[in-house]
Design an enzyme around this catalytic site. Structure first.
Site, PDB file in Angstrom:
ATOM      1  N   ILE A  64       0.855  -1.188   0.000  1.00 30.00           N
ATOM      2  CA  ILE A  64       0.000   0.000   0.000  1.00 30.00           C
ATOM      3  C   ILE A  64       0.895   1.243   0.000  1.00 30.00           C
ATOM      4  O   ILE A  64       1.051   1.918   1.017  1.00 30.00           O
ATOM      5  CB  ILE A  64      -0.963   0.007   1.210  1.00 30.00           C
ATOM      6  N   PRO A  65       1.518   1.538  -1.157  1.00 25.92           N
ATOM      7  CA  PRO A  65       2.316   2.759  -1.240  1.00 25.92           C
ATOM      8  C   PRO A  65       1.408   3.973  -1.029  1.00 25.92           C
ATOM      9  O   PRO A  65       0.305   4.025  -1.570  1.00 25.92           O
ATOM     10  CB  PRO A  65       2.877   2.746  -2.657  1.00 25.92           C
ATOM     11  N   HIS A  66       1.872   4.910  -0.241  1.00 29.00           N
ATOM     12  CA  HIS A  66       1.035   6.056   0.088  1.00 29.00           C
ATOM     13  C   HIS A  66       1.899   7.280   0.336  1.00 29.00           C
ATOM     14  O   HIS A  66       3.056   7.159   0.727  1.00 29.00           O
ATOM     15  CB  HIS A  66       0.185   5.770   1.327  1.00 29.00           C
ATOM     16  N   ALA A  67       1.308   8.422   0.081  1.00 28.32           N
ATOM     17  CA  ALA A  67       2.029   9.671   0.293  1.00 28.32           C
ATOM     18  C   ALA A  67       1.039  10.812   0.432  1.00 28.32           C
ATOM     19  O   ALA A  67      -0.109  10.710   0.002  1.00 28.32           O
ATOM     20  CB  ALA A  67       2.967   9.938  -0.878  1.00 28.32           C
TER      21      ALA A  67
END
Length: 157
Positions: A64-67
């Site tokens: 779950i890449p998140h930014a």
């Protein structure tokens, strides 16, 4: 927050070509940024920067890449099912084939945390992961993620 609130059909894809973690993050940024090269660049930089802090893989082949980014006024998500699993340096050492990436505005800290928690809970379900991996085509995959009921197979005698 339902997944359908973060996604659009165009931001649900099946990536068939082999690649690396960076390739996946770049593809997610392009989809999240849409037609805006500036948004794509800002989101891409934020996703890569976050990934440098530690892997966003949560295990069982899911990342779950998140930014946080002010590229858009609201949260956006993208789902990628990878045809060739990628090493995301997961604690369980499982290569990742299911990726849900998101970008949330900088001032939406609580939404950011709540959405991450909801995503982690949703993807912790083996049944949900199996349904995503078993989707026969892109339309079926989009139906699962957008909450569209899928027809059941009937076996005729």
């Amino acid at each position: 927050m339902p997944l359908a609130d973060l996604l659009t059909a165009e931001r649900i894809v099946m990536l068939t070509e082999p690649g690396s973690r960076n390739h996946v993050l770049d593809a997610a940024a392009r989809l999240l940024g849409g037609a805006s090269p500036m948004a794509t660049a800002a989101i891409g930089a934020a996703l890569h920067e976050r990934e440098l802090l530690g892997s966003t893989a949560i295990g069982h082949g899911v990342a779950i890449p998140h930014a946080r980014s002010n590229a858009f006024d609201s949260a956006r998500g993208v789902f990628l099912r990878l045809g060739h699993p990628v090493d995301f340096d997961a604690r369980d050492h499982a290569p990742v084939d299911l990726v849900f990436a998101m970008s949330v505005p900088m001032d939406a800290q609580q939404q950011y945390l709540d959405t991450l928690g909801e995503l982690a809970e949703r993807f912790s379900s083996a049944e949900f992961r199996d349904v995503l991996r078993g989707a026969r085509n892109l339309d079926a995959l989009r139906g699962v993620l957008m909450g569209v009921p899928q027809p059941t197979m009937r076996i005729m005698p």
